[in-house]
Design a protein around this motif. Sequence first.
Motif, PDB file in Angstrom:
ATOM      1  N   UNK A 175       1.623 -12.055  -5.305  1.00 51.29           N
ATOM      2  CA  UNK A 175       2.608 -12.832  -6.055  1.00 51.29           C
ATOM      3  C   UNK A 175       3.974 -12.151  -6.000  1.00 51.29           C
ATOM      4  N   UNK A 176       5.009 -12.974  -6.089  1.00 53.61           N
ATOM      5  CA  UNK A 176       6.388 -12.481  -6.018  1.00 53.61           C
ATOM      6  C   UNK A 176       7.111 -12.852  -7.309  1.00 53.61           C
ATOM      7  N   UNK A 177       7.745 -11.850  -7.920  1.00 54.38           N
ATOM      8  CA  UNK A 177       8.455 -12.102  -9.166  1.00 54.38           C
ATOM      9  C   UNK A 177       9.803 -11.429  -9.208  1.00 54.38           C
ATOM     10  N   UNK A 178      10.555 -11.766 -10.243  1.00 47.92           N
ATOM     11  CA  UNK A 178      11.866 -11.172 -10.498  1.00 47.92           C
ATOM     12  C   UNK A 178      11.932 -10.760 -11.962  1.00 47.92           C
ATOM     13  N   UNK A 179      12.489  -9.572 -12.205  1.00 50.05           N
ATOM     14  CA  UNK A 179      12.815  -9.122 -13.558  1.00 50.05           C
ATOM     15  C   UNK A 179      14.220  -8.553 -13.509  1.00 50.05           C
ATOM     16  N   UNK A 208      14.057 -20.091  -3.985  1.00 48.97           N
ATOM     17  CA  UNK A 208      13.492 -20.386  -5.303  1.00 48.97           C
ATOM     18  C   UNK A 208      12.018 -20.768  -5.192  1.00 48.97           C
ATOM     19  N   UNK A 209      11.672 -21.531  -4.162  1.00 50.40           N
ATOM     20  CA  UNK A 209      10.290 -21.994  -4.004  1.00 50.40           C
ATOM     21  C   UNK A 209       9.337 -20.862  -3.638  1.00 50.40           C
ATOM     22  N   UNK A 210       9.871 -19.682  -3.306  1.00 49.66           N
ATOM     23  CA  UNK A 210       9.035 -18.535  -2.939  1.00 49.66           C
ATOM     24  C   UNK A 210       8.758 -17.615  -4.131  1.00 49.66           C
TER      25      UNK A 210
END
Length: 233
Positions: free
Chosen positions: A112-116, A136-138
């Motif tokens: 999974x790919x996330x941003x913080x 954005x879709x990734x």
Amino acid sequence: MGVQAVIFDWGGTLTPWHDIELADLWRAICTAHLPPDDVEKAAAALADAELALGRRCDEEQRSATLPEVFEIAGVEPTEALLATHFETWTPHTHTDPAVPGLFTALRERGISVGVLSNTIWSRELHERIFARDDVLHLLDGAVYSSEIPWTKPHAKAFRAAMDAVGATDPASCVYVGDRPYDDIHGAKSAGLRAVQIRHQTTHAFERPGLTPPDALIHALDELLPHIERWHAP
């Protein structure tokens, strides 16, 4: 378990690092909308307010928002002014060209790919940027400190990011960021692995006694081999 999720910082990590003078940016924004006699006072008040809230985030790990900046500065955030604010920042928000391929490669491996991100900007602004740059879709999840009470390096900020991508074990998560304290020390203290991307001004944020990263890179295209090594059974 290998690597369940890789979570990224935004500014200076997913975007190339730019040295920015806040007063100059606010002056350009105010010049487009305020009477000439009001520009310098308003720009200085906005820059001071943003810097003060930044210190609060750093020292108290309490989040802040863009509306707070305007409220403290006593400036009305009209829709036209906010649009100019976004346009003025646009040259500094472009996603690193390596990101689409990297995100795709991670997801192909079941990661999974996330941003913080420590940010005063809203989710809508960040998603507009990611959509513009076709990534954005990734993203499987994202947490912006403007939406939660805490900022990095608070452990609850990292936990919120894990929740956003559906990760349950911090030991199976990797955080990628540029700042030694907020990103690396914070992630390691919360139980995640941490990869530091080092750019020309990283040294300005260093301080003694911080936990070192698990890996050091100088560009995002150096990240995947580390993830594959940790992800291997």
